[in-house]
Write an enzyme that holds these catalytic residues in place. Structure first.
Site, short mmCIF file in Angstrom:
data_model
loop_
_atom_site.label_atom_id
_atom_site.label_comp_id
_atom_site.label_asym_id
_atom_site.label_seq_id
_atom_site.Cartn_x
_atom_site.Cartn_y
_atom_site.Cartn_z
N LYS A 74 30.65 24.47 52.18
CA LYS A 74 32.03 24.85 51.72
C LYS A 74 32.82 24.53 52.65
O LYS A 74 32.50 24.61 54.06
CB LYS A 74 31.73 26.78 51.71
CG LYS A 74 32.51 27.19 51.15
CD LYS A 74 32.70 28.93 50.98
CE LYS A 74 33.32 29.34 50.97
NZ LYS A 74 33.67 31.15 50.80
N SER A 149 34.30 33.43 46.15
CA SER A 149 35.16 32.68 46.57
C SER A 149 34.33 31.05 46.35
O SER A 149 35.00 29.52 46.93
CB SER A 149 35.98 32.09 47.70
OG SER A 149 35.15 32.40 48.91
N SER A 173 31.36 36.64 48.14
CA SER A 173 32.00 35.08 48.12
C SER A 173 30.79 34.35 47.94
O SER A 173 30.46 32.97 47.51
CB SER A 173 32.58 34.36 49.36
OG SER A 173 33.68 35.13 48.85
#
Lengths: 484, 472
Positions: A74, A149, A173
């Site tokens: 990420k 997210s 997330s």
């Protein structure tokens, strides 16, 4: 095109060991798939370096399960010399000089980083739509959100573009996009994984965790990234077990609690009935399942808005354009520099959250909101602790619903928080939580089930998850071009 | 009648090996941005680590200043934007200062005065901004240097008391060995708060804060000026505005820096990156045991020996000299030791701009010298001569005396012969002695010592001389 990345990490490891495939085969497949899919799952690709590394690995002895395995990271996790943007204009040209601790660990295993995955800007959002680089696509249905997210990591695993991925979870997330994209996502116990090198959103809630196709891959990745790190004082001095040892165990006599709050009318009926089916299944196999009350869960959103956003307003103060990141072109004085740089560098959602966070910490509000929120947070944690005195695990749905249409919640800031009403309580208490795919709704969109453990008892989560996975034997690969 | 109320906030740079929240070296470097890590730079993803040495140093100060200890403490973020603050917040201790509710005892005009300590907390220093025509540059060597802030209670009423407080505080901190406490170099920074209230009233007046006080004597000067300024305003019927002022040492006046608006909003909240620190009673006691004897305690001890105030104050103001005195204290005469240390030794050190450890003198040598002087085996002039040799070349006191012909003559027959000679050459002094004039004996003594080139044992000469004069 090959389909090696449909396989589990253990299967890939066997093929690599038998020399039936080479790391370069996996790397080439990864980049081909990313190009073919065009899901906007990645912000930056590490193509040249990944190919170089894969070739270099041909000379090395295969000494661990992640050797030569393509991973995605990420984009709020620092990767040395590989752009790390946090999906923000503020950092769209930021090339870290160091690796995060988790990245060091992946590199030490000779895992191959394929690229940096898309996300909501600074991990603020639950659809992937706040990204400066646009939303990622949900491989199950291109019109639906991936969740967020960790949108890009979810999309990349779901489309089988990489073997495993790292996400981060502050209020859901990892788990929410895992649920929307039909994968296994685990938020570890707070302190299980070092946060060193993770660009902070809410320091007391953030955790890095594995996002994978299956439970076994998840356990393998968690075993590698966990552990005390002297560079993160909040990382725990708790020994790291080999989490794969917890797989394929009997669940007979396991005591499981289902919070009434998790099964209320707010939850979509199809999601609820799927969870009920699982409960029946578990009972059939000798688990004891009871409905319980966990107090203060209903305050989760308020707690999140106060604690997470308060911390975020402080954590994002360092982005002033002076030392790194976006700097406005023309300014009259230092005040003007700050205003212009931050106005231009941050997106709307980030600015909104910084403002809310600053407000709750401002003057007397710190007492009215923040200090009070800390007390409620403590009470919520105690309430969980009370349940864990009598139960091994807590289960329920991960989310109130399945993936919804892109654009649905774009202009409703509050509504997007409500996606996380079931996941935030886990972050507030610092407990480990997993989203496990347990089926599909009528549109063939994945449904995720939430499994919450006591502190540092990720092992029990894996035991239950691997049991359910084996019972259900779901086909979790999205069908090409399918848009139901 | 207007009565001043004065409180002092002192920031002290600790000389720990590493910075407070990173493992970067805490040291001066002529090269900018030499001593810094990504943590000091506020790099994304970097987290503070806590330097335990700093906690122990701060704990020493708290114990020396009789503070209560927060055994369970956390850190807080103080949020504000400024280029010298890389993270956009300072990590400090707002809610749980390591120490609180202590006091310090000082002397003002010979009277003891107890001044309360409100709190002591640990925090970090900022970067240094260097402004030039090309713009502002930042030097991160100072970013994250550990500071403790010591906040007094508003227990002082004039410049003299404030100065005494600052002086005593400085000497205590020096003794603890935790800081250089050099105001001129910024390792100790004093900010004072001054307000005036009507006598008998509990209601404090509006205060002004004075910053940039460059020396301890300016603490008194700035406060006295500020009291006069505020008195004049109030007596003219004007009101005092809350201000931050700075002391200008060229005009000896305080000058307006900025008006305080609606109090700064620092949005304090507990630092989530540093877990609570728990101090056990054992840890606290271990630090207490390491505390040196503090200046005020030393003063009481020295006063009992009959040491002069000057020697006492000089030795206390100089920890190195004091350490020597302390080591020799029970072994030899402390008054002579102190006089040598603060006299010839100190002036030699000052002249050469060196410290005691740079000389050839060793404690055992000084011990021999003091012993020899105490037994009056040599004159003070000879002592001076020997000391100079010891400082520059070192050596053995006995051997130096032998080499330099400073050995004492104590043999009766030899002394009697010398005395007879002097008596015979000075009949008028013998007459004086018989007439009962005491100075005659002093004169004769002097002559004998001269004749012996200072080597005669003065005590013995004295006894023999009196005995022989009586028979004469």
């Amino acid at each position: 095109m090959t389909n090696y990345l449909d396989l589990s990490v253990i299967e890939l490891h066997e093929l690599l060991k038998k020399k039936e495939i080479k790391p370069i085969d996996l790397v080439e497949e990864a980049f081909a798939r990313i190009e073919e899919r065009n899901d906007n799952a990645f912000i930056t690709l590490n193509k040249e370096e990944a190919i170089r590394l894969a070739k270099e690995l041909e000379e090395k002895e295969i000494d661990n399960l992640l050797f030569g395995i393509p991973v995605a990271v990420k984009d709020n996790i620092l990767t040395k010399d590989l752009r790390t943007t946090c999906a923000s204009h503020m950092l769209d040209d930021f090339n870290p000089v160091v690796d995060a601790t988790v990245v060091e660990k992946l590199k030490a295993c000779h895992a191959i980083i394929i690229g940096k995955t898309n996300m909501d800007e600074f991990a603020m959002g639950s659809t992937g739509e706040t990204s400066y680089f646009g939303p990622s696509k949900n491989p199950w249905n291109q019109d639906k959100v991936t969740g967020g997210s960790s949108s890009g990591s979810a999309s990349a695993i779901s489309s089988r573009s990489v073997a495993v991925a790292l996400g981060t979870d502050t209020g859901g997330s990892i788990r929410q996009p895992a649920s929307f994209c039909g994968l296994v996502g685990l938020k570890p116990t707070y302190g299980r994984v070092s946060r060193n090198g993770l660009v902070a959103f809410a320091s007391s809630l953030d955790q890095i965790g594995p996002m994978t196709k299956n439970v076994s891959d998840n356990a393998i990745l968690l075993s590698v990234i966990s552990g005390r790190d002297e560079r993160d004082l909040t990382s725990a001095h708790v020994e790291v077990p080999d989490y794969t040892k917890f797989l394929n165990q009997d669940i007979k006599g396991m005591k499981i609690a289902v919070p009434n709050y998790y099964m209320s009318d707010v939850i979509d009926e199809e999601v609820r009935s799927k969870v009920e089916e699982i409960i029946a299944l578990l009972k059939d196999h000798g688990a004891i399942v009871d409905y319980v009350d966990v107090h203060h869960m209903e305050h989760a959103i308020s707690l999140y808005q106060i604690i997470a956003l308060g911390e975020a307003s402080s954590n994002l103060a360092r982005f002033d354009g002076i030392r790194y990141g976006h700097l406005t072109e023309r300014y009259d004085n230092i005040e003007d520099l700050y205003k212009k740089t931050r106005s231009e560098g941050f997106g709307r959602e980030v600015k909104r959250r910084i403002m809310i966070g600053s407000y709750v910490l401002s003057g007397d509000n710190a007492n009215i909101y923040y200090k009070k929120a800390l007390k409620v947070r403590k009470a919520l944690a105690n309430s969980f602790a009370h349940v864990f005195e009598n139960y091994d695990l807590i289960i329920g749905p991960t989310n109130t619903n399945v993936a919804y249409d892109l654009g649905t919640k774009k202009d409703d800031a509050l509504k997007s928080f409500y996606d996380d009403i079931l996941t935030i309580p886990v972050n507030m208490a610092g407990l480990p939580g997993m989203s496990l795919p347990v089926g599909f709704n009528h549109e063939h969109l994945p449904i995720g089930m939430h499994i919450i453990g006591n502190y540092f008892e990720e092992g029990k989560i894996y035991t239950l998850a691997s049991f359910i996975e084996q019972q259900l034997k779901l086909d979790l690969k999205p069908k090409e071009g399918k848009t139901c | 009648m207007l009565v001043p109320t004065i409180g002092i906030e002192v920031h002290v740079e600790l000389k720990s090996k590493a910075k407070v929240y990173s493992n970067s070296l805490n040291a001066f470097s002529p090269e900018a941005n030499k001593n810094m890590t990504l943590i000091d730079y506020g790099y994304p993803g970097s987290l503070p680590v806590l330097n335990r040495e700093v906690i122990d140093m701060a704990l020493k100060v708290c114990l020396a200043l009789n503070c209560k200890i927060n055994k369970e403490m956390h850190w807080d973020r103080k949020n504000y934007f400024y280029p010298d603050l890389p993270k956009g917040y300072q990590i400090t201790q707002q809610d749980t200062p390591i120490g609180y509710d202590g006091y310090l005892e000082t002397e003002v005009n010979g009277k003891k005065k107890k001044i309360g300590i409100e709190r002591i907390h640990i925090e970090e220093d900022t970067c240094k901004s260097i402004h030039s025509i090309q713009g502002t540059k930042l030097n991160f060597n100072r970013a994250g240097v550990p500071l403790i802030e010591i906040v007094s209670k508003p227990d002082m009423e004039n410049g003299e008391e404030a100065k005494a407080y600052a002086e005593t505080l400085r000497s205590i901190l020096l003794y603890l060995g935790i800081s250089d406490v050099k105001i001129e170099e910024g390792s100790m920074r004093c900010d004072t708060n001054v307000s005036l209230r009507e006598e008998g009233s509990d209601k404090l007046g509006t205060k002004c804060e004075i910053k940039n006080i460059g020396s301890i004597s300016n603490v008194a000067r700035s406060i006295d000026f500020e009291i006069a300024r505020q008195t004049k305003l109030l007596e003219a019927g004007e009101t005092i505005k809350e201000q931050t002022r700075r002391f200008d040492d060229s005009t000896m006046e305080t000058v307006l820096m900025r008006e305080k608006e609606t109090g700064n909003d620092y949005r304090y909240f507990p630092e989530p990156d540093i877990p609570y620190v728990i101090l056990t009673d054992e840890e606290i006691e271990a630090v207490r045991k390491e505390l040196p004897v503090l200046p005020n305690e030393l003063k009481m001890k020295y006063r009992e020996t009959g040491m002069s105030e000057l020697a006492m104050n000089t030795v206390i103001a100089n920890p190195e000299l004091c350490a020597w005195l302390e080591n020799l204290f029970t072994k030899v005469n402390p008054v002579i030791t102190a006089n040598l240390l603060t006299g010839d030794i100190l002036s030699y050190l000052n002249k050469e701009k060196i410290s005691l450890s740079d000389t050839k003198l060793e404690q055992s040598m000084l011990q021999d010298l003091v012993e020899t002087l105490d037994k009056k085996e040599i004159s003070s002039k000879q002592g001076k001569e020997i000391l100079e040799i010891l400082l520059t070349k070192g050596g053995n006191v006995k051997e130096i005396r032998k080499e330099r012909g400073m050995e004492q003559i104590s043999d009766d027959a030899t002394l009697r012969k010398m005395i007879t000679e002097v008596i015979e050459n000075n009949p008028e002094s013998v007459e004086d002695y018989k007439a009962g004039r005491d100075r005659a004996i002093k004169y004769l003594m002097g002559q004998i010592m001269k004749a012996s080139k200072g080597q005669a044992n003065p005590a013995k000469v004295n006894t023999l001389l009196v005995e022989m004069l009586q028979k004469y």
